[in-house]
Write a protein that holds these residues in place. Structure first.
Motif, PDB file in Angstrom:
ATOM      1  N   GLY A 164      -2.757   7.523   2.866  1.00 46.77           N
ATOM      2  CA  GLY A 164      -3.561   8.515   3.588  1.00 46.77           C
ATOM      3  C   GLY A 164      -3.720   8.170   5.055  1.00 46.77           C
ATOM      4  N   LEU A 165      -2.759   7.410   5.584  1.00 41.92           N
ATOM      5  CA  LEU A 165      -2.832   6.981   6.992  1.00 41.92           C
ATOM      6  C   LEU A 165      -1.562   7.411   7.727  1.00 41.92           C
ATOM      7  CD1 LEU A 165      -4.031   3.259   6.505  1.00 41.92           C
ATOM      8  CD2 LEU A 165      -5.400   5.135   7.442  1.00 41.92           C
ATOM      9  N   PRO A 166      -1.653   7.571   9.047  1.00 39.36           N
ATOM     10  CA  PRO A 166      -0.436   7.909   9.804  1.00 39.36           C
ATOM     11  C   PRO A 166       0.582   6.774   9.720  1.00 39.36           C
ATOM     12  CG  PRO A 166      -2.399   7.831  11.248  1.00 39.36           C
ATOM     13  CD  PRO A 166      -2.853   7.456   9.870  1.00 39.36           C
ATOM     14  N   PRO A 167       1.899   7.110   9.802  1.00 40.16           N
ATOM     15  CA  PRO A 167       2.946   6.092   9.616  1.00 40.16           C
ATOM     16  C   PRO A 167       2.785   4.881  10.526  1.00 40.16           C
ATOM     17  CG  PRO A 167       3.918   8.270   9.986  1.00 40.16           C
ATOM     18  CD  PRO A 167       2.441   8.449  10.068  1.00 40.16           C
ATOM     19  N   GLY A 168       2.395   5.113  11.771  1.00 36.22           N
ATOM     20  CA  GLY A 168       2.254   3.993  12.719  1.00 36.22           C
ATOM     21  C   GLY A 168       1.228   2.989  12.236  1.00 36.22           C
ATOM     22  N   GLU A 169       0.146   3.507  11.695  1.00 41.83           N
ATOM     23  CA  GLU A 169      -0.919   2.617  11.230  1.00 41.83           C
ATOM     24  C   GLU A 169      -0.494   1.851   9.976  1.00 41.83           C
ATOM     25  OE1 GLU A 169      -5.544   3.378  10.622  1.00 41.83           O
ATOM     26  OE2 GLU A 169      -4.573   4.677  12.113  1.00 41.83           O
ATOM     27  N   VAL A 170       0.221   2.551   9.088  1.00 45.89           N
ATOM     28  CA  VAL A 170       0.709   1.876   7.872  1.00 45.89           C
ATOM     29  C   VAL A 170       1.620   0.723   8.274  1.00 45.89           C
ATOM     30  CG1 VAL A 170       2.087   2.132   5.762  1.00 45.89           C
ATOM     31  CG2 VAL A 170       0.556   3.983   6.480  1.00 45.89           C
ATOM     32  N   LYS A 171       2.539   0.998   9.197  1.00 45.81           N
ATOM     33  CA  LYS A 171       3.514  -0.041   9.581  1.00 45.81           C
ATOM     34  C   LYS A 171       2.858  -1.204  10.306  1.00 45.81           C
ATOM     35  CE  LYS A 171       7.760   2.490   9.373  1.00 45.81           C
ATOM     36  NZ  LYS A 171       8.991   2.938   9.981  1.00 45.81           N
ATOM     37  N   LYS A 172       1.750  -0.904  10.985  1.00 42.68           N
ATOM     38  CA  LYS A 172       1.045  -1.973  11.687  1.00 42.68           C
ATOM     39  C   LYS A 172       0.363  -2.933  10.701  1.00 42.68           C
ATOM     40  CE  LYS A 172      -2.522  -1.742  14.792  1.00 42.68           C
ATOM     41  NZ  LYS A 172      -3.388  -0.854  15.558  1.00 42.68           N
ATOM     42  N   GLN A 173      -0.147  -2.362   9.613  1.00 42.95           N
ATOM     43  CA  GLN A 173      -0.942  -3.192   8.681  1.00 42.95           C
ATOM     44  C   GLN A 173      -0.157  -3.752   7.503  1.00 42.95           C
ATOM     45  OE1 GLN A 173      -5.033  -2.059   7.851  1.00 42.95           O
ATOM     46  NE2 GLN A 173      -4.674  -0.126   8.899  1.00 42.95           N
TER      47      GLN A 173
END
Ligand SMILES: [Zn+2]
Length: 371
Positions: A164-173
């Motif tokens: 449920g998060l934008p792709p950039g945020e998923v890849k960051k975490q």
């Protein structure tokens, strides 16, 4: 039950046992004389013999007579193995839309992996950054699925995790190799307890509680007890192999769950165990054949202490017994197991009487085991 709940709610898949080891270490304070972690991550806990007050000093005529079964001049060494890893997943791929693909760690039944909540764990030790997600096979919902689509059983490779998060945020975490577990509470249901990963957190509970029983009641024991919270059992009994090699036990007891398919739709001869009929003594599985003398010794202890137990044969599967038996010069082994319905799902179910029977039988055996 508070300890069991904590144990089932602590994420730790094979090879990522850091959090559960930390929890166990804090629970076992004061129970053992030596505690160490081996290079693979198994937690090895040694408790030296506790002689009876009357024979705290060895009598002259006993000198040299206390040979153990391996012929060594030392007390009987009993290794109790409780694997602390659970089945789960490792992040395999993150796509440009932020969906996560996973690789299974351990044997999942994908027939029950639809529409699950899951937890992605970016930090090995600290759960505060864990991310809740939804796990579903990719594809169309029932409204627009074809008859053919509806019959499909997904592969683990078909599963997607949506944070449920934008792709950039998923890849960051989230990174490849991070641990993922299914999410689900522990609940009391009738006379049972239901949760994910009762396989094998119940064994961690049984081992801790059995040693606490010896400690609190100041029960003497002539054997040296090595409780090992092993790693990587679910991917091939790996941690027990190295710890058994290091310890060279005379006796190995694997504590684990076993099948309990005494439910409708399964012929009686294939039920393996009966719920509520006590601890299971596994005569054989695909990994080992139990030592019959040891099985009979356990049955004798159970009879004397009025603890229920049942003999079982597992056509497939294995436990840490398999590698302990064959490590170094070998050991006499058996598996002390707790009957578990709906095993390897998030609704594994165990009768409290069976759980207590496993704890009491282990404690009673250790109290009388000697060379
Ligand atoms: Zn297990």
């Amino acid at each position: 039950m508070e300890l069991l709940e904590q144990l089932t709610q602590t994420a730790a898949i094979s090879g990522r046992e850091h959090r559960i080891r930390q929890l166990i270490q804090s629970e076992i304070k004061g129970l053992f004389d030596e505690v160490r972690t081996d290079p693979m991550g198994s937690l090895i806990c040694l408790r030296h013999p506790r002689p009876r007050k009357s024979d705290s000093r060895p009598r002259k005529q006993d000198k040299g007579k206390t040979k153990n079964s391996a012929g060594a001049n030392r007390p009987l060494r009993v290794m109790v193995a409780a694997h602390m890893d659970q089945i789960g997943f490792l992040v395999r791929h993150i796509d440009d839309k932020g969906f996560i693909r996973v690789n299974a760690v351990g044997g999942f039944d994908t027939r029950n992996l639809f529409a699950r909540l899951c937890t992605v764990c970016p930090d090995l030790r600290d759960p505060s950054g864990d991310l809740l997600g939804v796990m579903n096979p990719g594809g169309k919902p029932v409204h627009i699925a074809s008859d053919e689509d509806r019959k499909k059983i997904p592969d683990v490779s078909d599963l997607l995790i949506d944070l449920g998060l934008p792709p950039g945020e998923v890849k960051k975490q989230v990174k490849v190799g991070h641990m993922v577990v299914l999410a689900g509470p522990m609940q009391r249901v009738g006379h049972t307890v239901v949760s994910q990963c009762l396989d094998n957190r119940i064994a961690c509970w049984v081992a801790i509680r059995a040693i606490q029983q010896l400690e609190k009641k100041k029960i003497a024991h002539a054997c040296e007890i090595a409780v090992v919270f092993t790693v990587q059992e679910e991917v091939g009994l790996r941690g027990a192999q190295t710890s058994a090699y290091a310890l060279a036990p005379d006796v190995g007891i694997a504590v684990d769950t076993t099948l309990c398919v005494d439910t409708p739709g399964v012929p009686d001869d294939q039920r393996v165990t009966l719920q509520g009929e006590g601890a299971s003594l596994d005569m054989m599985d695909a990994s080992a054949i139990a030592d019959l003398d040891l099985v009979e010794e356990f049955e004798d202890v159970a009879r004397k202490n009025k603890i229920k137990c049942q003999r079982t044969v597992m056509p497939r599967g294995g436990t840490d017994q398999g590698t302990i038996q064959r490590a170094g010069q070998g050991a006499k082994t058996l598996t002390l197991a707790c009957p578990t319905r709906y095993i390897h799902t998030i609704t594994e179910m165990i009768h409290l009487d069976d759980l207590h029977a496993c704890r009491d039988l282990l404690a009673a055996y250790l109290a009388q085991a000697s060379a």
